[in-house]
Design an enzyme around this catalytic site. Structure first.
Site, PDB file in Angstrom:
ATOM      1  N   TYR A   1      76.315  -3.498 -29.633  1.00  0.00           N
ATOM      2  CA  TYR A   1      75.778  -2.359 -30.373  1.00  0.00           C
ATOM      3  C   TYR A   1      76.428  -2.210 -31.747  1.00  0.00           C
ATOM      4  O   TYR A   1      75.816  -1.670 -32.666  1.00  0.00           O
ATOM      5  CB  TYR A   1      76.010  -1.047 -29.607  1.00  0.00           C
TER       6      TYR A   1
ATOM      7  N   LYS B   1      78.902 -11.353 -17.823  1.00  0.00           N
ATOM      8  CA  LYS B   1      78.097 -12.582 -17.805  1.00  0.00           C
ATOM      9  C   LYS B   1      79.043 -13.736 -18.131  1.00  0.00           C
ATOM     10  O   LYS B   1      78.835 -14.511 -19.066  1.00  0.00           O
ATOM     11  CB  LYS B   1      76.945 -12.452 -18.828  1.00  0.00           C
TER      12      LYS B   1
ATOM     13  N   ASP C   1      73.041 -10.147 -14.018  1.00  0.00           N
ATOM     14  CA  ASP C   1      71.715 -10.342 -13.410  1.00  0.00           C
ATOM     15  C   ASP C   1      71.768 -10.044 -11.917  1.00  0.00           C
ATOM     16  O   ASP C   1      70.907  -9.366 -11.355  1.00  0.00           O
ATOM     17  CB  ASP C   1      71.170 -11.758 -13.700  1.00  0.00           C
TER      18      ASP C   1
ATOM     19  N   ASP D   1      73.945   0.114 -20.601  1.00  0.00           N
ATOM     20  CA  ASP D   1      72.715   0.819 -20.978  1.00  0.00           C
ATOM     21  C   ASP D   1      71.613   0.504 -19.970  1.00  0.00           C
ATOM     22  O   ASP D   1      70.939   1.398 -19.457  1.00  0.00           O
ATOM     23  CB  ASP D   1      72.289   0.382 -22.391  1.00  0.00           C
TER      24      ASP D   1
ATOM     25  N   ASP E   1      70.166   2.936 -16.472  1.00  0.00           N
ATOM     26  CA  ASP E   1      68.780   3.382 -16.271  1.00  0.00           C
ATOM     27  C   ASP E   1      68.281   2.984 -14.881  1.00  0.00           C
ATOM     28  O   ASP E   1      67.583   3.762 -14.222  1.00  0.00           O
ATOM     29  CB  ASP E   1      67.839   2.775 -17.338  1.00  0.00           C
TER      30      ASP E   1
HETATM   31  C1  IPM Z   1      71.403   5.816 -23.919  1.00  0.00           C
HETATM   32  C2  IPM Z   1      70.265   5.580 -24.883  1.00  0.00           C
HETATM   33  C3  IPM Z   1      70.890   5.223 -26.230  1.00  0.00           C
HETATM   34  C4  IPM Z   1      71.668   3.945 -26.051  1.00  0.00           C
HETATM   35  C5  IPM Z   1      69.878   5.104 -27.377  1.00  0.00           C
HETATM   36  C6  IPM Z   1      69.015   6.343 -27.511  1.00  0.00           C
HETATM   37  C7  IPM Z   1      70.572   4.817 -28.687  1.00  0.00           C
HETATM   38  O1  IPM Z   1      69.417   4.609 -24.408  1.00  0.00           O
HETATM   39  O2  IPM Z   1      72.223   6.718 -24.166  1.00  0.00           O
HETATM   40  O3  IPM Z   1      71.439   5.138 -22.886  1.00  0.00           O
HETATM   41  O4  IPM Z   1      71.101   2.849 -26.107  1.00  0.00           O
HETATM   42  O5  IPM Z   1      72.884   4.030 -25.848  1.00  0.00           O
HETATM   43 MG    MG Z   2      69.843   3.989 -22.416  1.00  0.00          MG
END
Ligand code: IPM
Ligand code: MG
Length: 366
Positions: free
Chosen positions: A141, A199, A231, A255, A259
Site C-alpha cells: 500500500y 506468501k 492462498d 485487506d 473481508d
Molecule cells: C479497508 C478498505 C480500505 C483499505 C480502502 C477503503 C482504502 O478496503 O479498510 O479494508 O484497502 O484498507
Molecule cells: Mg478492505
C-alpha cells in the site's frame, strides 16, 4: 483529565451510524461518569466538498491531539471519477499513515442470535471468533517506487511503447516485529494461537516476514505459532474457519482476508475495527463501507459503529469495564429481537438506525 475524542462521520451512512455511537457516548458520560469530551471533523468526500481535500490539515491536527478518533465511513459514487490522489479513500490511508496506526485489529465473531445469517452452514460458524491483526501502514500500500510510467521494451517480449503500472512490496524487520508483537499480545488475551499468513513460497519479503515472526514468537512461549500461505488461508477460512484464533498478516493480504472473515459472520453491519499506534492512540471504524444506496434513510445498522466505540473504550481509554457494558447492551438488543434491514433475514422486530441506537442506550443500564 478528561479524554478527548474526535468524531469523523464521513460519507453515506457514516453520519447516521456515528450519531448513534455518539448517543451511547453521551449516555456513558451522563450515567457512568466517563470523563470525555469530543468534537467533530471532516474526512473523505464530505471534506472534499467543503475544502477540496479528503483529509484537511485541521482534521489531521485534531486527530493528532485526540486520544482516539471514531470514524463512520468514507467514499461514494459522487467522488469516484476524481483524481486518485484526492479521492475519499486517500483521506483514510493518509490518516492511518500520518498517525502511525500500524496495528489494525479486525475481529470477526458470530453473534449467536445471527447464526443463520452466515453464507456457511451453521455448524461451520457456530461460536466463530477470529481476530485478524493486519499491518496497516506498510507493505504494498505504501512501498516506493509506485506509479504508472512509459515502459521500456522488455526481454519478456512486452512490446515497447506500453505503459507499466507498479507498486512495491516492502517490509522492514522493525515493521514486522512490532505487528507480530501486537498479534501475540492480543493472542495472550484469547486462545493463545497465532497463525501468520504470508506468501513465503514466492516472495522474499514474506521469507523475511516468516523469519521475524518466528523470532518474536520465542518471547511468547505461552502462545502457539503456525504459518500459512495466503492462498491456503483464504481456502481454510471458508472450509473450516474455527481453526483460527489470531491471524497476523501484511496490509494487502489482511485487506482481502478480513473481508472474507467478515462475510463468514453474515453480518458485516455488526463488525468493528481498531487501528492503533504504539501510544494506544487509535482510529476506530466499522468494517462496513459508506453504503450510499441506503444513506439518509434510517436503514443502516449502527451496531458496528457502537461496537467500534466499545473497542475505543477498551484500547485507547483503558475502560474495559464500559466496553463490556456496551457490548452487553448490543447483545441485549439482539436477544430482544431488534433487527435492522441488513439482518432482516433473521426474523425479529424490524427497526431503523435511530431506534436501534436508542434501544442500546436503554439497555446500558444505570
Ligand atoms: C479497508 C478498505 C480500505 C483499505 C480502502 C477503503 C482504502 O478496503 O479498510 O479494508 O484497502 O484498507
Ligand atoms: Mg478492505
Amino acid at each position: 483529565m478528561s479524554a478527548r475524542l474526535l468524531l469523523l462521520p464521513g460519507d453515506g451512512i457514516g453520519p447516521e451510524v456515528v450519531a448513534e455511537a455518539e448517543r451511547v457516548l453521551a449516555a456513558l458520560r451522563d450515567r457512568f461518569g466517563l470523563e470525555v469530551e469530543w468534537s467533530e471533523g471532516l474526512i473523505g468526500g464530505a471534506a472534499i466538498d467543503a475544502e477540496g481535500d479528503p483529509l484537511p490539515a485541521s482534521t489531521l491536527e485534531a486527530a493528532r491531539v485526540a486520544d482516539a478518533t471514531l470514524l463512520g465511513a468514507v467514499g461514494g459514487p459522487k467522488w469516484e471519477a476524481i483524481e486518485r490522489s484526492i479521492r475519499p479513500e486517500r483521506g483514510l490511508l493518509r490518516i492511518r499513515s500520518e498517525l502511525g496506526l500500524y496495528a489494525n485489529l479486525r475481529p470477526a465473531m458470530l453473534f449467536k442470535e445471527l447464526a443463520g445469517a452466515s453464507s456457511l452452514r451453521p455448524e461451520l460458524v457456530a461460536g466463530l471468533d477470529i481476530l485478524i491483526v493486519r499491518e496497516l501502514t506498510g507493505g504494498i500500500y505504501f512501498g516506493q517506487p509506485r506509479g504508472i510510467r512509459q515502459g521500456e521494451p522488455h526481454p519478456d517480449g512486452r512490446p515497447g511503447g506500453q505503459r507499466v503500472g507498479f507498486n512495491t512490496l516492502v517490509y522492514s524487520e522493525f515493521e514486522i516485529e512490532r505487528i507480530a508483537r501486537s498479534a501475540f499480545e492480543a493472542a495472550r488475551k484469547r486462545d493463545k494461537r497465532v497463525c501468520s499468513v504470508d506468501k513465503a513460497n514466492v516472495l522474499e519479503c514474506s521469507e523475511l516476514w516468516r523469519e521475524v515472526v518466528t523470532r518474536v514468537a520465542a518471547d511468547y512461549p505461552d502462545c502457539e505459532l503456525s504459518h500459512m500461505y495466503v492462498d491456503n488461508a483464504a481456502m481454510q477460512l471458508v472450509r473450516a474457519p474455527k481453526q483460527f484464533d489470531v491471524i497476523v498478516t501484511g496490509n494487502l493480504f489482511g485487506d482481502v482476508l478480513s473481508d472474507i472473515a467478515a462475510m463468514l459472520t453474515g453480518s458485516i453491519g455488526m463488525l468493528p475495527s481498531a487501528s492503533v499506534n504504539e501510544k494506544a492512540q487509535g482510529l476506530y471504524e466499522p468494517v462496513h463501507g459508506s453504503a450510499p444506496d441506503i444513506a439518509g434513510q434510517d436503514k443502516a445498522n449502527p451496531l458496528a459503529a457502537i461496537l467500534s466505540l466499545a473497542m475505543l473504550l477498551r484500547h485507547s481509554l483503558d475502560r474495559g469495564d464500559l466496553a463490556d457494558r456496551v457490548e452487553a447492551a448490543v447483545a441485549g438488543v439482539l436477544a430482544d429481537g431488534l433487527r435492522t434491514g441488513d439482518l432482516a433475514g433473521e426474523g425479529g422486530t424490524p427497526v431503523g438506525t435511530r431506534a436501534m441506537g436508542e434501544a442500546v442506550v436503554a439497555r446500558l443500564g444505570n
